[in-house]
Motif scaffolding. Structure first.
Motif: not given
Length: 281
Positions: A244-251, A258-271
């Motif tokens: 759950x670290x916000x510094x991860x590429x995927x958090x 209530x469903x679990x999700x893997x979340x990435x910042x669009x710009x960070x992922x593109x970079x």
């Protein structure tokens, strides 16, 4: 009858009357004493009830005072938040083109378009090439590649993918993470123009696609998603890896449903993906 006899009789009668009167008085006094005792007991009971009501009243008064204080604090907080909202810049985004994003200063009234300002600093051909690469990734036409040579900047998930491809022995959930991560861009949905989100149901679909197993328990999906997020940590120490670290590429996050999700910042992922493409050239 003689006078002496009359006197004796009168004395006897007076004595009898006196005794009768004393007996009645005694009975009356005893009755009154009993009544006084009863009234005293009732009075004490009433006094106890009065004391209880007064104590209850004091407690209620203290509660009311506390609620009034809390209410004042909440009103003050609302006032501060309203003032803060008024001072914040106005953000407008017609979408879906990021260049439509505009930020207007509330006080000065000046408007800037940050995405356009950044884009103007990049060569058009390079920008369009990057957009094309990312679009192919998000459309599922390409998978994330792994750097050919590791130089210390790679993510742990890249090393695990390389280990699996080389026939290395990985734990079950780490191996599943190496199947999930390359498919992230192709299965994740864009949310709010700033995030890529992969739900647990999408993860289940990926594992069905990439394995010969069709049934995946929720707990297994959770562990696989947890390791997918942890292996995208940018921290050097393994003990500091946190899904759950916000510094991860995927958090790893819990969505509104209530469903679990893997979340990435669009710009960070593109970079990140651009770096991978560059490393493969």
């Amino acid at each position: 009858m003689s006078t002496t006899d009359d006197t004796t009789i009168d004395t006897a009668v007076d004595a009898a009357v006196t005794q009768l009167d004393n007996s009645a008085v005694t009975d009356a006094v005893e009755t009154l004493a009993a009544e006084v005792q009863r009234l005293r007991a009732e009075t004490q009971t009433l006094q106890n009830r009065v004391d209880d009501l007064e104590a209850e009243r004091d407690d209620q008064a203290a509660t009311i005072n506390a609620l009034e204080t809390e209410n004042r604090q909440l009103r003050d907080r609302v006032t501060d938040l309203e003032r803060e909202l008024e001072d914040r810049p106005d953000i407008e985004w017609a979408g879906p083109d990021p260049t439509d994003l505009a930020i207007t200063s509330t006080e000065a009234g000046n408007t800037v378009k940050p995405y356009r300002a950044i884009r103007d600093r990049v060569e058009t051909d390079t920008y369009e090439l990057l957009e094309e690469r990312v679009q192919r990734l998000e459309d599922g036409e390409a998978d994330v590649v792994v750097r050919g040579e590791f130089d210390g900047d790679e993510l742990p998930i890249e090393r695990k993918i390389a280990e699996r491809k080389a026939g290395g022995d990985l734990s079950a959930n780490k191996a599943r993470a190496t199947l999930i991560f390359p498919k992230f861009g192709g299965h994740a949905e864009t949310r709010g123009g700033s995030q890529l989100v992969l739900s647990s149901s999408d993860v289940r679909a990926i594992l069905r696609e990439t394995t010969d197993r069709s049934e995946w328990p929720n707990e297994t999906i959770k562990r696989a998603m947890t390791w997918t997020a942890k292996l995208t940590s940018r921290r050097d120490e393994k003990r500091e890896w946190d899904a759950r670290d916000d510094e991860n590429l995927l958090t790893l996050r819990r969505g509104r449903s209530g469903e679990l999700e893997l979340v990435a910042d669009v710009d960070e992922y593109r970079e990140y993906y651009a770096e991978l493409e560059e490393a493969q050239q």
